[in-house]
Design an enzyme around this catalytic site. Structure first.
Site, PDB file in Angstrom:
ATOM      1  N   HIS A  24       6.645   5.278 -20.374  1.00  0.00           N
ATOM      2  CA  HIS A  24       5.362   5.491 -19.685  1.00  0.00           C
ATOM      3  C   HIS A  24       5.112   4.358 -18.670  1.00  0.00           C
ATOM      4  O   HIS A  24       4.555   3.317 -19.012  1.00  0.00           O
ATOM      5  CB  HIS A  24       4.257   5.535 -20.737  1.00  0.00           C
ATOM      6  CG  HIS A  24       2.955   6.055 -20.230  1.00  0.00           C
ATOM      7  ND1 HIS A  24       1.959   6.481 -21.059  1.00  0.00           N
ATOM      8  CD2 HIS A  24       2.468   6.208 -18.972  1.00  0.00           C
ATOM      9  CE1 HIS A  24       0.928   6.874 -20.342  1.00  0.00           C
ATOM     10  NE2 HIS A  24       1.210   6.707 -19.067  1.00  0.00           N
ATOM     11  N   ASN A  32      -4.904   3.875 -11.024  1.00  0.00           N
ATOM     12  CA  ASN A  32      -3.472   4.165 -10.893  1.00  0.00           C
ATOM     13  C   ASN A  32      -3.202   5.641 -10.594  1.00  0.00           C
ATOM     14  O   ASN A  32      -2.073   6.099 -10.706  1.00  0.00           O
ATOM     15  CB  ASN A  32      -2.698   3.692 -12.136  1.00  0.00           C
ATOM     16  CG  ASN A  32      -3.237   4.311 -13.422  1.00  0.00           C
ATOM     17  OD1 ASN A  32      -3.996   5.268 -13.381  1.00  0.00           O
ATOM     18  ND2 ASN A  32      -2.836   3.762 -14.547  1.00  0.00           N
ATOM     19  N   GLN A  46       3.438   7.212 -28.661  1.00  0.00           N
ATOM     20  CA  GLN A  46       4.063   6.130 -27.894  1.00  0.00           C
ATOM     21  C   GLN A  46       3.922   4.823 -28.655  1.00  0.00           C
ATOM     22  O   GLN A  46       2.823   4.541 -29.100  1.00  0.00           O
ATOM     23  CB  GLN A  46       3.435   6.031 -26.499  1.00  0.00           C
ATOM     24  CG  GLN A  46       3.801   7.236 -25.646  1.00  0.00           C
ATOM     25  CD  GLN A  46       3.284   7.167 -24.216  1.00  0.00           C
ATOM     26  OE1 GLN A  46       3.517   8.048 -23.434  1.00  0.00           O
ATOM     27  NE2 GLN A  46       2.572   6.124 -23.859  1.00  0.00           N
ATOM     28  N   ARG A  82      -0.014  13.763 -20.222  1.00  0.00           N
ATOM     29  CA  ARG A  82       0.136  13.280 -21.595  1.00  0.00           C
ATOM     30  C   ARG A  82       1.179  14.126 -22.304  1.00  0.00           C
ATOM     31  O   ARG A  82       1.187  15.362 -22.166  1.00  0.00           O
ATOM     32  CB  ARG A  82      -1.195  13.365 -22.370  1.00  0.00           C
ATOM     33  CG  ARG A  82      -2.204  12.291 -21.994  1.00  0.00           C
ATOM     34  CD  ARG A  82      -1.740  10.877 -22.377  1.00  0.00           C
ATOM     35  NE  ARG A  82      -2.689   9.844 -21.979  1.00  0.00           N
ATOM     36  CZ  ARG A  82      -2.615   9.110 -20.872  1.00  0.00           C
ATOM     37  NH1 ARG A  82      -1.615   9.282 -20.016  1.00  0.00           N
ATOM     38  NH2 ARG A  82      -3.509   8.182 -20.616  1.00  0.00           N
TER      39      ARG A  82
HETATM   40  P1  NAD Z   1      -9.421  13.182 -12.963  1.00  0.00           P
HETATM   41  O1  NAD Z   1     -10.522  13.082 -13.951  1.00  0.00           O
HETATM   42  O2  NAD Z   1      -9.656  12.834 -11.544  1.00  0.00           O
HETATM   43  O3  NAD Z   1      -8.813  14.661 -12.981  1.00  0.00           O
HETATM   44  C1  NAD Z   1      -8.699  15.406 -14.129  1.00  0.00           C
HETATM   45  C2  NAD Z   1      -8.802  16.875 -13.729  1.00  0.00           C
HETATM   46  O4  NAD Z   1      -8.438  17.661 -14.877  1.00  0.00           O
HETATM   47  C3  NAD Z   1     -10.215  17.306 -13.342  1.00  0.00           C
HETATM   48  O5  NAD Z   1     -10.163  17.915 -12.075  1.00  0.00           O
HETATM   49  C4  NAD Z   1     -10.617  18.306 -14.430  1.00  0.00           C
HETATM   50  O6  NAD Z   1     -11.432  19.339 -13.960  1.00  0.00           O
HETATM   51  C5  NAD Z   1      -9.253  18.816 -14.848  1.00  0.00           C
HETATM   52  N1  NAD Z   1      -9.246  19.430 -16.179  1.00  0.00           N
HETATM   53  C6  NAD Z   1      -9.734  18.939 -17.346  1.00  0.00           C
HETATM   54  N2  NAD Z   1      -9.531  19.802 -18.342  1.00  0.00           N
HETATM   55  C7  NAD Z   1      -8.910  20.874 -17.814  1.00  0.00           C
HETATM   56  C8  NAD Z   1      -8.433  22.082 -18.347  1.00  0.00           C
HETATM   57  N3  NAD Z   1      -8.595  22.384 -19.636  1.00  0.00           N
HETATM   58  N4  NAD Z   1      -7.839  22.932 -17.513  1.00  0.00           N
HETATM   59  C9  NAD Z   1      -7.697  22.656 -16.195  1.00  0.00           C
HETATM   60  N5  NAD Z   1      -8.126  21.517 -15.624  1.00  0.00           N
HETATM   61  C10 NAD Z   1      -8.720  20.638 -16.431  1.00  0.00           C
HETATM   62  O7  NAD Z   1      -8.244  12.272 -13.557  1.00  0.00           O
HETATM   63  P2  NAD Z   1      -6.885  11.798 -12.887  1.00  0.00           P
HETATM   64  O8  NAD Z   1      -7.027  10.426 -12.342  1.00  0.00           O
HETATM   65  O9  NAD Z   1      -6.373  12.881 -11.999  1.00  0.00           O
HETATM   66  O10 NAD Z   1      -5.983  11.679 -14.212  1.00  0.00           O
HETATM   67  C11 NAD Z   1      -5.671  12.833 -14.967  1.00  0.00           C
HETATM   68  C12 NAD Z   1      -4.916  12.462 -16.215  1.00  0.00           C
HETATM   69  O11 NAD Z   1      -3.645  11.937 -15.885  1.00  0.00           O
HETATM   70  C13 NAD Z   1      -5.558  11.365 -17.075  1.00  0.00           C
HETATM   71  O12 NAD Z   1      -6.579  11.854 -17.897  1.00  0.00           O
HETATM   72  C14 NAD Z   1      -4.377  10.858 -17.856  1.00  0.00           C
HETATM   73  O13 NAD Z   1      -4.165  11.657 -19.012  1.00  0.00           O
HETATM   74  C15 NAD Z   1      -3.205  11.057 -16.897  1.00  0.00           C
HETATM   75  N6  NAD Z   1      -2.774   9.772 -16.313  1.00  0.00           N
HETATM   76  C16 NAD Z   1      -1.499   9.341 -16.554  1.00  0.00           C
HETATM   77  C17 NAD Z   1      -1.071   8.134 -16.044  1.00  0.00           C
HETATM   78  C18 NAD Z   1       0.346   7.645 -16.260  1.00  0.00           C
HETATM   79  O14 NAD Z   1       0.604   6.457 -16.152  1.00  0.00           O
HETATM   80  N7  NAD Z   1       1.295   8.524 -16.535  1.00  0.00           N
HETATM   81  C19 NAD Z   1      -1.952   7.333 -15.298  1.00  0.00           C
HETATM   82  C20 NAD Z   1      -3.219   7.828 -15.025  1.00  0.00           C
HETATM   83  C21 NAD Z   1      -3.632   9.027 -15.554  1.00  0.00           C
END
Ligand code: NAD
Length: 398
Positions: free
Chosen positions: A332, A146, A313, A284
């Site tokens: 959400h 997603n 949540q 989050r």
């Molecule tokens: P991903 O793993 O592709 O990307 C995460 C990125 O965060 C990576 O590039 C990583 O290097 C970076 N990162 C981690 N810790 C960090 C820090 N301290 N400082 C800077 N960068 C940092 O994941 P994604 O698919 O892009 O998803 C990211 C997040 O989005 C998920 O972990 C989740 O919390 C959230 N998400 C929310 C929904 C929603 O429905 N709202 C859906 C999917 C994901």
């Protein structure tokens, strides 16, 4: 095996009798070439509502015909809830971030058979990852399922907030026509500086999607993007969040929640932002300090805050983000469009099939394996837990 699946409630008026669209567009691959989930079969129609209790993620037939037990519930919070009672002899727990079953260390300690926690979606911070490592419970999620759904939501929220769509829509619904009221907070996105905290799957896609608005794009991430991507999108890389937020009109937050990012946007960080900036947080809720955000909207330090993630949540009925000025919050939902549900239901089944047949689960799906952060977990998370305070979810009253 016993599989406990915690899902959100059914629609108030029962399961849909028909859907808005007859079919979903066909998507072959994700942008980086990763293939979509590929289970051996599927017992639902693409586009069905699967994320609620009666939807069962389309898993019942598959699990029961293979001799497993499936228990599905939405009763997940507070002492004596059904999920806690069913957890004690469960082998696998499945939960969605939209309506997370907070799998704390104390809960895990009641479940000696627990082998795996599957996130039907992306973001496994609702599991105490440190406890999972200590207890050798594997944690997996459906990477990419997603990510692009969320990036679409981010674009929707940036544009609707900067243009102040919510105010204008409310005026129409209230029978009004005061155009001066409707536009006094309305701007163009064109020319703005937009920055993302993290440029992983979601952050990078959001940048790509904002590029055609003729904006200036910035990012901060602990992993730098390839030079070719930086050039293609004309990105400015910052080596700290502070450096980026100083120059951005809109900041979007796209990193996972883990100990390094918990409360990253507190009063101090918000005070370093450009006066009147906007935040869109679909990562989050707990990455932001809820009271600091509400205070900054009241003072005008922030012009708007939008997103779909809260902590905990469901958000307690008196959560300040429900009533703060100039917010564009949704529950959400960004990652649980019907399109996304098809992908993550397929992904959960693929993971279960691998687990039962003792085949390797895709490395990209792994967060914790054999007591260590693994796969995407090693790339995107840090050790520790971010589940503290999750018991407050019991305060929500339907
Ligand atoms: P991903 O793993 O592709 O990307 C995460 C990125 O965060 C990576 O590039 C990583 O290097 C970076 N990162 C981690 N810790 C960090 C820090 N301290 N400082 C800077 N960068 C940092 O994941 P994604 O698919 O892009 O998803 C990211 C997040 O989005 C998920 O972990 C989740 O919390 C959230 N998400 C929310 C929904 C929603 O429905 N709202 C859906 C999917 C994901």
């Amino acid at each position: 095996m016993k599989i406990l699946c915690v899902l959100y409630d059914d629609p108030k008026d029962g399961m849909p009798k028909s859907y808005a669209l007859d079919s979903l567009p066909k998507i072959e691959k994700y942008p980086d070439g990763m293939t979509l989930p590929s289970p051996s079969g599927r017992d639902f129609n693409p586009g069905d509502l699967l994320g609620c209790v009666s939807g069962e993620l389309g898993l019942r037939k598959f699990l029961e015909s293979n001799g497993h037990q499936l228990v599905v519930t939405s009763d997940k919070d507070g002492e004596g809830c059904t999920a806690d009672k069913e957890l004690v002899d469960a082998d696998i727990v499945i939960s969605q971030p939209f309506f997370p079953y907070y799998l704390t260390r104390a809960k895990m300690e009641t479940a000696p058979n627990l082998k795996m926690a599957i996130t039907a979606g992306i973001g496994s911070d609702h599991v105490d990852l440190q406890a999972a490592m200590d207890r050798k419970v594997d944690v997996v999620e459906v990477t990419y399922c997603n990510s692009r759904s969320v990036a679409e939501h981010i674009v929707m929220m940036i544009v609707s907030m900067v243009r102040d769509y919510h105010t204008q829509y409310a005026i129409v619904n209230n029978g009004g026509w005061n155009i001066a009221d409707a536009v006094q907070r309305s701007y163009d996105v064109e020319g703005m500086h937009i920055g993302t905290v993290a440029a992983g799957r979601i952050g990078l896609d959001a940048l790509r999607k904002m590029k055609p608005f003729d904006t200036h794009l910035h990012y901060f991430d602990r992993h730098r993007l390839p030079e070719a991507v930086e050039k293609e999108l004309n990105l400015t890389f910052h080596d700290s969040v502070e450096s980026m937020v100083k120059v951005c009109d809109v900041v979007t937050i796209n990193c996972p929640l883990h100990p390094e990012t918990e409360h990253l946007f507190d009063e101090k960080m918000i005070s370093k932002m450009k006066k009147g900036a906007y935040i869109v947080n679909t990562a989050r809720g707990k990455i932001c300090d809820k009271d600091a955000i509400a205070a900054a909207l009241k003072s005008g330090q922030l012009s708007g805050y939008a997103g779909d993630v809260w902590f905990p949540q469901p958000a307690p009925n008196d959560h300040p983000w429900r009533s703060m000025p100039n917010h564009g919050m949704t529950p959400h939902t960004s990652g649980t469009s019907l399109s996304a549900q098809t992908r993550y239901a397929d992904g959960v089944r693929e993971i279960l099939e691998c687990f039962f047949e003792k085949k390797e689960i895709r490395n990209q799906y792994l967060i914790v394996q054999n007591g260590e952060l693994a796969g995407m977990g090693a790339h995107s998370y840090s050790k520790g837990t971010a589940t503290g305070g999750s018991e407050e979810a019991a305060k929500y009253k339907k």
